[in-house]
Motif scaffolding. Sequence first.
Motif, PDB file in Angstrom:
ATOM      1  N   ARG A 146       0.851  -1.175   0.000  1.00  0.00           N
ATOM      2  CA  ARG A 146       0.000   0.000   0.000  1.00  0.00           C
ATOM      3  C   ARG A 146       0.894   1.234   0.000  1.00  0.00           C
ATOM      4  NH1 ARG A 146      -5.365  -1.311  -1.136  1.00  0.00           N
ATOM      5  NH2 ARG A 146      -5.810  -3.333  -0.176  1.00  0.00           N
ATOM      6  N   ALA A 147       1.022   1.862  -1.171  1.00  0.00           N
ATOM      7  CA  ALA A 147       1.903   3.025  -1.301  1.00  0.00           C
ATOM      8  C   ALA A 147       1.514   3.794  -2.545  1.00  0.00           C
ATOM      9  CB  ALA A 147       3.368   2.596  -1.391  1.00  0.00           C
ATOM     10  N   SER A 148       1.500   5.106  -2.447  1.00  0.00           N
ATOM     11  CA  SER A 148       1.226   5.945  -3.613  1.00  0.00           C
ATOM     12  C   SER A 148       2.499   6.302  -4.370  1.00  0.00           C
ATOM     13  CB  SER A 148       0.506   7.220  -3.184  1.00  0.00           C
ATOM     14  OG  SER A 148      -0.753   6.905  -2.626  1.00  0.00           O
ATOM     15  N   ARG A 149       3.647   6.061  -3.752  1.00  0.00           N
ATOM     16  CA  ARG A 149       4.946   6.289  -4.401  1.00  0.00           C
ATOM     17  C   ARG A 149       5.834   5.122  -4.002  1.00  0.00           C
ATOM     18  NH1 ARG A 149       5.857  12.664  -2.630  1.00  0.00           N
ATOM     19  NH2 ARG A 149       3.885  13.438  -3.495  1.00  0.00           N
ATOM     20  N   PHE A 150       6.287   4.353  -4.987  1.00  0.00           N
ATOM     21  CA  PHE A 150       7.095   3.185  -4.643  1.00  0.00           C
ATOM     22  C   PHE A 150       8.579   3.467  -4.867  1.00  0.00           C
ATOM     23  CE2 PHE A 150       8.785  -1.173  -5.406  1.00  0.00           C
ATOM     24  CZ  PHE A 150       8.515  -1.682  -4.142  1.00  0.00           C
ATOM     25  N   ILE A 151       8.988   3.695  -6.101  1.00  0.00           N
ATOM     26  CA  ILE A 151      10.385   4.052  -6.389  1.00  0.00           C
ATOM     27  C   ILE A 151      10.417   5.434  -7.020  1.00  0.00           C
ATOM     28  CG2 ILE A 151      12.384   3.537  -7.848  1.00  0.00           C
ATOM     29  CD1 ILE A 151      11.829   0.596  -7.472  1.00  0.00           C
ATOM     30  N   ASP A 152      11.248   6.302  -6.469  1.00  0.00           N
ATOM     31  CA  ASP A 152      11.424   7.659  -6.992  1.00  0.00           C
ATOM     32  C   ASP A 152      12.913   7.955  -6.977  1.00  0.00           C
ATOM     33  OD1 ASP A 152      11.250  10.257  -7.818  1.00  0.00           O
ATOM     34  OD2 ASP A 152      10.218  11.014  -6.037  1.00  0.00           O
ATOM     35  N   GLN A 153      13.549   7.898  -8.158  1.00  0.00           N
ATOM     36  CA  GLN A 153      14.987   8.136  -8.245  1.00  0.00           C
ATOM     37  C   GLN A 153      15.316   8.612  -9.651  1.00  0.00           C
ATOM     38  OE1 GLN A 153      16.386   4.248  -7.055  1.00  0.00           O
ATOM     39  NE2 GLN A 153      16.240   3.410  -9.119  1.00  0.00           N
ATOM     40  N   PRO A 154      16.209   9.578  -9.788  1.00  0.00           N
ATOM     41  CA  PRO A 154      16.513  10.136 -11.113  1.00  0.00           C
ATOM     42  C   PRO A 154      17.380   9.234 -11.968  1.00  0.00           C
ATOM     43  CG  PRO A 154      17.850  11.200  -9.441  1.00  0.00           C
ATOM     44  CD  PRO A 154      16.885  10.313  -8.703  1.00  0.00           C
ATOM     45  N   ASN A 155      18.142   8.316 -11.339  1.00  0.00           N
ATOM     46  CA  ASN A 155      19.011   7.438 -12.120  1.00  0.00           C
ATOM     47  C   ASN A 155      19.327   6.198 -11.308  1.00  0.00           C
ATOM     48  OD1 ASN A 155      21.422   8.159 -10.436  1.00  0.00           O
ATOM     49  ND2 ASN A 155      21.044  10.155 -11.396  1.00  0.00           N
ATOM     50  N   SER A 156      19.862   5.211 -11.989  1.00  0.00           N
ATOM     51  CA  SER A 156      20.236   3.951 -11.349  1.00  0.00           C
ATOM     52  C   SER A 156      21.248   3.261 -12.252  1.00  0.00           C
ATOM     53  CB  SER A 156      19.010   3.059 -11.150  1.00  0.00           C
ATOM     54  OG  SER A 156      19.369   1.747 -10.778  1.00  0.00           O
ATOM     55  N   SER A 157      22.111   2.444 -11.663  1.00  0.00           N
ATOM     56  CA  SER A 157      23.042   1.656 -12.480  1.00  0.00           C
ATOM     57  C   SER A 157      22.333   0.503 -13.171  1.00  0.00           C
ATOM     58  CB  SER A 157      24.186   1.114 -11.618  1.00  0.00           C
ATOM     59  OG  SER A 157      23.683   0.194 -10.659  1.00  0.00           O
ATOM     60  N   GLY A 158      21.084   0.216 -12.749  1.00  0.00           N
ATOM     61  CA  GLY A 158      20.268  -0.735 -13.478  1.00  0.00           C
ATOM     62  C   GLY A 158      20.223  -2.129 -12.889  1.00  0.00           C
ATOM     63  N   ARG A 159      19.792  -3.072 -13.737  1.00  0.00           N
ATOM     64  CA  ARG A 159      19.592  -4.475 -13.345  1.00  0.00           C
ATOM     65  C   ARG A 159      18.639  -4.577 -12.158  1.00  0.00           C
ATOM     66  NH1 ARG A 159      24.562  -3.300 -13.958  1.00  0.00           N
ATOM     67  NH2 ARG A 159      25.018  -3.424 -11.731  1.00  0.00           N
ATOM     68  N   VAL A 160      17.547  -3.788 -12.250  1.00  0.00           N
ATOM     69  CA  VAL A 160      16.488  -3.836 -11.244  1.00  0.00           C
ATOM     70  C   VAL A 160      15.337  -4.647 -11.828  1.00  0.00           C
ATOM     71  CG1 VAL A 160      14.825  -2.494  -9.914  1.00  0.00           C
ATOM     72  CG2 VAL A 160      17.150  -1.612 -10.261  1.00  0.00           C
ATOM     73  N   HIS A 161      14.915  -5.664 -11.109  1.00  0.00           N
ATOM     74  CA  HIS A 161      13.825  -6.519 -11.579  1.00  0.00           C
ATOM     75  C   HIS A 161      12.723  -6.537 -10.524  1.00  0.00           C
ATOM     76  CE1 HIS A 161      16.493  -7.710 -14.779  1.00  0.00           C
ATOM     77  NE2 HIS A 161      17.434  -7.970 -13.872  1.00  0.00           N
ATOM     78  N   ILE A 162      11.542  -6.068 -10.912  1.00  0.00           N
ATOM     79  CA  ILE A 162      10.412  -5.957  -9.983  1.00  0.00           C
ATOM     80  C   ILE A 162       9.317  -6.865 -10.498  1.00  0.00           C
ATOM     81  CG2 ILE A 162       8.815  -4.366  -8.875  1.00  0.00           C
ATOM     82  CD1 ILE A 162      10.693  -2.092  -9.612  1.00  0.00           C
ATOM     83  N   LYS A 163       8.806  -7.766  -9.630  1.00  0.00           N
ATOM     84  CA  LYS A 163       7.891  -8.780 -10.158  1.00  0.00           C
ATOM     85  C   LYS A 163       6.937  -9.329  -9.096  1.00  0.00           C
ATOM     86  CE  LYS A 163       9.995 -12.734 -11.118  1.00  0.00           C
ATOM     87  NZ  LYS A 163      10.993 -13.720 -11.623  1.00  0.00           N
ATOM     88  N   ASP A 164       5.735  -9.612  -9.538  1.00  0.00           N
ATOM     89  CA  ASP A 164       4.799 -10.496  -8.841  1.00  0.00           C
ATOM     90  C   ASP A 164       4.289  -9.971  -7.500  1.00  0.00           C
ATOM     91  OD1 ASP A 164       5.255 -12.187 -10.995  1.00  0.00           O
ATOM     92  OD2 ASP A 164       6.757 -13.370  -9.939  1.00  0.00           O
ATOM     93  N   PHE A 165       3.914  -8.713  -7.443  1.00  0.00           N
ATOM     94  CA  PHE A 165       3.167  -8.212  -6.294  1.00  0.00           C
ATOM     95  C   PHE A 165       2.321  -7.030  -6.736  1.00  0.00           C
ATOM     96  CE2 PHE A 165       7.314  -6.158  -6.197  1.00  0.00           C
ATOM     97  CZ  PHE A 165       7.090  -4.837  -5.813  1.00  0.00           C
ATOM     98  N   ALA A 166       1.499  -6.544  -5.869  1.00  0.00           N
ATOM     99  CA  ALA A 166       0.621  -5.417  -6.169  1.00  0.00           C
ATOM    100  C   ALA A 166       1.109  -4.180  -5.443  1.00  0.00           C
ATOM    101  CB  ALA A 166      -0.816  -5.729  -5.760  1.00  0.00           C
ATOM    102  N   VAL A 167       0.999  -3.046  -6.122  1.00  0.00           N
ATOM    103  CA  VAL A 167       1.183  -1.747  -5.471  1.00  0.00           C
ATOM    104  C   VAL A 167      -0.108  -0.975  -5.683  1.00  0.00           C
ATOM    105  CG1 VAL A 167       2.458   0.419  -5.452  1.00  0.00           C
ATOM    106  CG2 VAL A 167       3.683  -1.738  -5.769  1.00  0.00           C
ATOM    107  N   ILE A 168      -0.799  -0.719  -4.597  1.00  0.00           N
ATOM    108  CA  ILE A 168      -2.100  -0.060  -4.639  1.00  0.00           C
ATOM    109  C   ILE A 168      -1.999   1.228  -3.835  1.00  0.00           C
ATOM    110  CG2 ILE A 168      -4.559  -0.250  -4.107  1.00  0.00           C
ATOM    111  CD1 ILE A 168      -4.281  -3.273  -4.443  1.00  0.00           C
TER     112      ILE A 168
END
Length: 725
Positions: A257-279
């Motif tokens: 339960r979140a209105s803002r999950f990830i907030d970032q201007p940059n990243s080195s990458g290889r981020v994998h987000i899977k199999d849940f709900a953000v409401i």
Amino acid sequence: MHPHPIRNVRYAAVSATVVALTAGMLVALAPAPAHAATGATLPFTSIEAESVPTTGTRIGPDYTQGTLASEASGRRAVRLTAGQRVEFTVPRAANAVNVAYSVPDGQSGILNVYVNGQKLPKTLPVTSKYSYVDTPWIAGAKTHHLYDNARLLLGRDVQAGDRVAVEAADVQVTVDVADFEQTAGPAAKPSGAVSVTDRGADPSGRGDSTQAFREAIAAAQGGVVWIPPGEYRLTSSLSGVQNVTIQGAGHWHSVVRASRFIDQPNSSGRVHIKDFAVIGEVTERVDSSPDNFVNGSLGPNSSVSGMWLQHLKVGLWLTGNNDNLVVENNRILDTTADGLNLNGNARGVRVRNNFLRNQGDDALAMWSLYAPDTNSSFENNTISQPNLANGIAIYGGTDITVRNNLVADTNALGSGIAISNQKFLDPFHPLAGTITVDGNTLVRTGAMNPNWNHPMGALRVDSYDSAIEAQVRITNTTITDSPYSAFEFVSGGGRGHAAKNVTVDGAAVRNTGTVVVQAETSGAATFRNVTATGVGAAGIYNCPYPAGSGTFTLTDGGGNSGWSSTWSDCSTWPQPGQGSPDPDPARNLAKGRPATATGSQDVYTPGKAVDGDVNTYWESANHAFPQNLTVDLGSAQGVRRLVLKLPPAQAWQARTQTLSVQGSTDGSAYSTVVMPKDYRFDPATGNTVTVNLPAGTNLRHLRLHVTANTGWPGAQFSEVEAYLS
């Protein structure tokens, strides 16, 4: 929100109107050409409420902006009052349901759920909390986003042929569609994963789990963060996310339960987000607030899959480096703005096999601000009911592909697909290279632009701020039941930039309301193997704007049929169905037509008198007689009979309104058609009166001039209907 496209499209100021086409079930769409599947492969089956037994009232179809029917899939839905229900026969085994619904503004309640007549202990909560969005800074926007989605694990398995009913318990509910699916149980924790609960996250949803998520992400670098089944509350966004997989037990089981999950201007990458709900808890659109699932960058070689994203402003608003990002197999519902927007710097991004419903702006967009989006694609997505803008929009970019998508029921300010050089802000990078638009199916797409009373086609090529120099290749397209045109070529900024280098090869156009080709700017396009049936007015409208800006050249490449005629008068816009005899001469000529008034009280606006819903109504400014309500019928008509209505509810006590009927063929000079008279509206006889017009009456603009009302200090009509006989 970061600066975002504002839908203030400037077209030639010519008039048009809407038509209520017969709308079928979403699951019964016309097939695309057989070369490939169209839309996403989905784990659920959707059933339209209006297609099954009900004790409620079916509403629609309707294409009038801001009505419940017009925002529904198929432009139809079912209204339930307390105790009424709609019953679905489940087409295949299921243990979960999601219902798209609407309740009146400011109200909440529940839907009771029955399986084969047995009431379940679980109920579906329904609320208007996330609906009725206003965006007054967007020209032409009315209150919109009228629907919401509510989901439920049934707690049992139902089989094909079983009956699942939903019943309004304590509030009026308009049910649009139900999605039934068989969802798996919770997945197991991956070996070696760092669980957020081991870092103190509260799976009951009562405590703040933000810090636990941050610590788990920091500890799992190069590995997996595990979100066990449960609900987790985050009170602020995550940042510094890189080189990590964040995984849940399935979006029916692991919920953040979140209105803002990830907030970032940059990243080195290889981020994998899977199999849940953000409401989230986003109830309005605030463009300066990053109320998004992802705001900014995940970095190169990242992915988002198997997610349920709901009640956010935007699902993914992507800036910075997102090279080779894959976004697939997600559901994005009820966002107050875009579903996903690639906002520059997108290279090699693949957005595929996602389902999006009820977006408050473009469902999927690429916007080449600061740098061009390059070699990126939207493929095999299913989009339903974007209620303010386009299904898919490409604003600039190089070598972009839009392939095998299914878009249905766009509303208000958008097309099914828009290929555009509208820049909004600088530095913008216009369309370049090859833009591939292949194998897409568009159903009931295109809409009336309310800024200029001007229609937008199902597929729009728009040289808004600069000429189109890219090679635009539109192939293997199916366009069904467009309320206006199929293909539109326009320079929406009104400056006549050329829309050129376009090829349309292989298209099936069925039941388009006005024309197949709507050419309104200079440029050129070649058409091959484009077949059309059920064309409403003429094959081609070729009237570049502004006058003298150049010509639009249509080249017949062969194999075309069914649309050879040309609309001859550039001073008028063809009305839907104007080119052939009315298939239903007994139809209500006023339904869905533009309506204006000398004044309105609160939300009781003129359009409510022509929306086909007798329970909604126009009410004039109070204590200010006389008042006028004017309806533009679209073309001069030999109207012989008016039917005027008030809501049938007994709460509407009998009253007498004094009115005259006026008419005009040009919207300027009006004459009195029926002299002033008292008309009594009585709920005992349906709160309906009939006004007969003299033989020989011919009018386009119908005006009711009201001077008194014994029951209220303002003029009131729930429906104004006009008939030829």
